[in-house]
Design an enzyme around this catalytic site. Structure first.
Site, PDB file in Angstrom:
ATOM      1  N   GLU A 290     -10.811 -14.219  50.766  1.00 53.88           N
ATOM      2  CA  GLU A 290     -11.951 -13.887  49.903  1.00 53.88           C
ATOM      3  C   GLU A 290     -11.715 -12.549  49.210  1.00 53.88           C
ATOM      4  OE1 GLU A 290     -14.814 -14.670  52.939  1.00 53.88           O
ATOM      5  OE2 GLU A 290     -14.505 -12.737  53.891  1.00 53.88           O
ATOM      6  N   CYS A 361     -28.483  14.426  36.865  1.00 46.32           N
ATOM      7  CA  CYS A 361     -28.866  15.739  37.369  1.00 46.32           C
ATOM      8  C   CYS A 361     -28.379  15.907  38.793  1.00 46.32           C
ATOM      9  CB  CYS A 361     -30.375  15.895  37.299  1.00 46.32           C
ATOM     10  SG  CYS A 361     -30.859  16.255  35.636  1.00 46.32           S
ATOM     11  N   GLU A 362     -27.090  16.097  38.915  1.00 50.88           N
ATOM     12  CA  GLU A 362     -26.488  16.232  40.232  1.00 50.88           C
ATOM     13  C   GLU A 362     -25.073  16.780  40.038  1.00 50.88           C
ATOM     14  OE1 GLU A 362     -27.593  13.386  42.996  1.00 50.88           O
ATOM     15  OE2 GLU A 362     -25.730  13.477  44.141  1.00 50.88           O
ATOM     16  N   TYR A 390     -16.794  -3.157  41.973  1.00 55.81           N
ATOM     17  CA  TYR A 390     -17.695  -2.200  42.613  1.00 55.81           C
ATOM     18  C   TYR A 390     -18.145  -1.081  41.670  1.00 55.81           C
ATOM     19  CZ  TYR A 390     -15.849  -4.752  46.601  1.00 55.81           C
ATOM     20  OH  TYR A 390     -15.469  -5.767  47.456  1.00 55.81           O
TER      21      TYR A 390
HETATM   22  N1  LLP Z   1     -14.936 -10.292  52.599  1.00 56.63           N
HETATM   23  C1  LLP Z   1     -15.726  -9.476  53.295  1.00 56.63           C
HETATM   24  C2  LLP Z   1     -16.339  -9.957  54.531  1.00 56.63           C
HETATM   25  C3  LLP Z   1     -15.966  -8.174  52.837  1.00 56.63           C
HETATM   26  O1  LLP Z   1     -16.737  -7.368  53.560  1.00 56.63           O
HETATM   27  C4  LLP Z   1     -15.379  -7.738  51.623  1.00 56.63           C
HETATM   28  C5  LLP Z   1     -15.645  -6.401  51.112  1.00 56.63           C
HETATM   29  C6  LLP Z   1     -14.572  -8.642  50.918  1.00 56.63           C
HETATM   30  C7  LLP Z   1     -14.362  -9.898  51.444  1.00 56.63           C
HETATM   31  C8  LLP Z   1     -13.909  -8.289  49.623  1.00 56.63           C
HETATM   32  O2  LLP Z   1     -13.027  -7.226  49.787  1.00 56.63           O
HETATM   33  P1  LLP Z   1     -12.085  -6.748  48.558  1.00 56.63           P
HETATM   34  O3  LLP Z   1     -11.073  -7.839  48.330  1.00 56.63           O
HETATM   35  O4  LLP Z   1     -12.951  -6.535  47.395  1.00 56.63           O
HETATM   36  O5  LLP Z   1     -11.479  -5.480  49.076  1.00 56.63           O
HETATM   37  N2  LLP Z   1     -17.786  -0.658  47.767  1.00 56.63           N
HETATM   38  C9  LLP Z   1     -16.459  -0.390  48.309  1.00 56.63           C
HETATM   39  C10 LLP Z   1     -15.816  -1.650  48.815  1.00 56.63           C
HETATM   40  C11 LLP Z   1     -16.641  -2.336  49.872  1.00 56.63           C
HETATM   41  C12 LLP Z   1     -15.993  -3.611  50.348  1.00 56.63           C
HETATM   42  C13 LLP Z   1     -16.945  -4.362  51.192  1.00 56.63           C
HETATM   43  N3  LLP Z   1     -16.460  -5.614  51.655  1.00 56.63           N
HETATM   44  C14 LLP Z   1     -15.619   0.246  47.214  1.00 56.63           C
HETATM   45  O6  LLP Z   1     -16.123   0.458  46.115  1.00 56.63           O
HETATM   46  O7  LLP Z   1     -14.447   0.580  47.449  1.00 56.63           O
END
Ligand code: LLP
Length: 442
Positions: A290, A361-362, A390
């Protein structure tokens, strides 16, 4: 300068994405603007699918929509034949409204509410990834009431955590996600789920982190999960049909990041699964992944207009853009680093080092510290790369700043896929209590 996807510098010396001049995009759609390189996204989807196909094992690639969820993105994912991962009613609703096939939707999350579960059950989604004991009872109860039997995976916390270039074996149970393997909670979950009349256990899930480059972390997690599945087979005569190894594959934000090509990453995962399942005499499972960030991250570029410039001689030159932590909270949240160019001066050599500030404002609202750019003037268009994952999905309305528009660009065409939030949109849900409506200042 590293140019992602279809980006290039055109004859005018401007940045071009998807065959369109970035300066023209701002003229047409305004700024800030999220620009998504559609061909790049499709290519990433295809790379995953083709690489898994080459392994000869059954598979499902589910795009993790948390990285960037819009109706147009769901359509694209559907066209590319991928499945979809959702973690909330909002992400699920977006997919359903876009016409995404419900049987290819998987529902994640550590606190799915009864309403969310009902929405998903009524839509007949493909599977739930069960995260904790409360959810087992809740999901089974609601499914029974509805007379449905649902496919579930159990999310296991394997005690492997990966961050970028390293992984650690934590062996600790301290995570808000999943059933801990080491303490026996994961096995206990299997026992309970197998007893639930409305739940059909199809397999196991684990996810070890995000922005990962080191495939050794995946191999370690696969090894540990293989051992677990063997024990489960011995104990319960239950053999998993599906093994979901999560997402997390890293992308190139700056020159410090060196991700493996997707085929190499897929190859190491499928190899590790073959080796491990052979070792434990288990039948090869259907492999699910995923990925989120690696599908959309490098496809995104945010275009800003430089509004003010503040030079403190001998200290620093700040250039302020018309967005900031509202459209990209990652620098403030994670000290994330980004590369950027002046889209209207993309062919010019760097002349000065500046820092890019947002308009909130930060003081912490800084997008980039110390970046070398051509001489920056008010009105220049700053293009920040690698903002596809993200960013839009984590954007906020802090300071009542509207979220930018999103466009898909491809073959010289730009399509608006999310409109810019207007001032009207910002007050759309506000209500003034009747008792204040006719009141006047004393
Ligand atoms: N599957 C699960 C259960 C997850 O928790 C996540 C991401 C993914 C798949 C997808 O992961 P990816 O391939 O996108 O790395 N907001 C943070 C990233 C949080 C990721 C949360 N879970 C950032 O901006 O770096």
């Amino acid at each position: 300068m590293y140019l992602h996807g279809t980006s290039r510098i055109n004859e005018q010396g401007h940045l071009e994405i998807g065959g369109i001049d970035a300066v023209d995009l701002v003229k047409q759609f305004g700024s800030p603007l999220y620009v998504m390189d559609e061909a790049y996204i499709r290519n990433q989807c295809r790379l995953y699918v083709e690489s898994f196909r080459a392994s000869g094992l059954p598979f499902q690639v589910a795009y993790a929509s948390k990285a960037f969820s819009t109706m147009a993105m769901c359509r694209l994912v559907q066209e590319e034949g991928l499945s979809l991962d959702v973690v909330s009613a909002g992400e699920l609703y977006t997919a359903l409204k876009a016409g995404f096939p419900p049987e290819k939707i998987h529902f994640h999350g550590n606190n799915k509410t009864p309403d969310e579960i009902e929405l998903a059950l009524d839509a007949d989604i493909g599977s739930f990834v069960i995260d904790n004991f409360t959810e087992i009872t809740l999901l089974d109860g609601i499914a029974q009431q509805k007379g449905k039997k649902v496919n579930v995976l159990i999310r296991v916390t394997p005690g492997i955590e990966a961050h970028t270039h390293e992984y650690i074996q934590t062996g600790q149970a301290d995570s808000k996600f999943g059933f801990d393997l080491a303490s026996g909670q994961a096995a206990e979950a299997v026992r309970i789920v197998l007893d639930k009349p409305a739940l059909n256990l199809i397999g196991f899930h684990c996810h070890i982190g995000s922005q990962i480059f080191d495939v050794a972390g995946f191999a370690a997690a696969i090894q540990r999960m293989g051992q677990f599945m063997k024990e489960i087979k011995e104990q319960f005569q239950y053999e998993a049909r599906v093994f979901n190894v999560g997402g997390g594959f890293g992308i190139r934000y700056t020159s410090e990041d060196q991700p493996l090509p997707i085929p190499a990453y897929v190859e190491s995962i499928t190899q590790a699964i073959k080796t491990t399942f052979d070792q434990f005499s288990l039948a090869y499972p259907e492999i699910w992944v995923e990925p989120g960030r690696s599908i959309v991250g490098e496809a995104g570029t945010t275009l800003y207009t430089v509004g003010t410039i503040k030079h403190i001689p001998g200290v620093r030159k700040y250039i302020a853009v018309d967005g900031g932590m509202t459209d990209n909270p990652r620098p403030a949240l994670y000290q994330a680093r980004y590369e950027a160019v002046l889209a209207n001066k993309a062919a010019q050599a760097a002349r000065e080092v500046v820092s890019v500030a947002g308009k909130c404002c930060e003081s912490g609202d800084m997008l980039i510290w110390d970046i070398a750019l051509p001489e920056v003037e008010v009105g220049d268009i700053l293009a920040v790369f690698c903002t596809g994952a993200y960013n839009y999905s984590m954007a906020s309305n802090y300071n009542r700043i509207g979220r930018p528009a999103v466009v898909f660009v491809k073959d010289g065409k730009a399509d608006l896929v999310v409109e810019r939030e207007s001032l009207e949109d910002l007050i759309r849900l506000d209500r003034i209590p009747a008792r204040m409506l006719y009141s006047v200042a004393p």
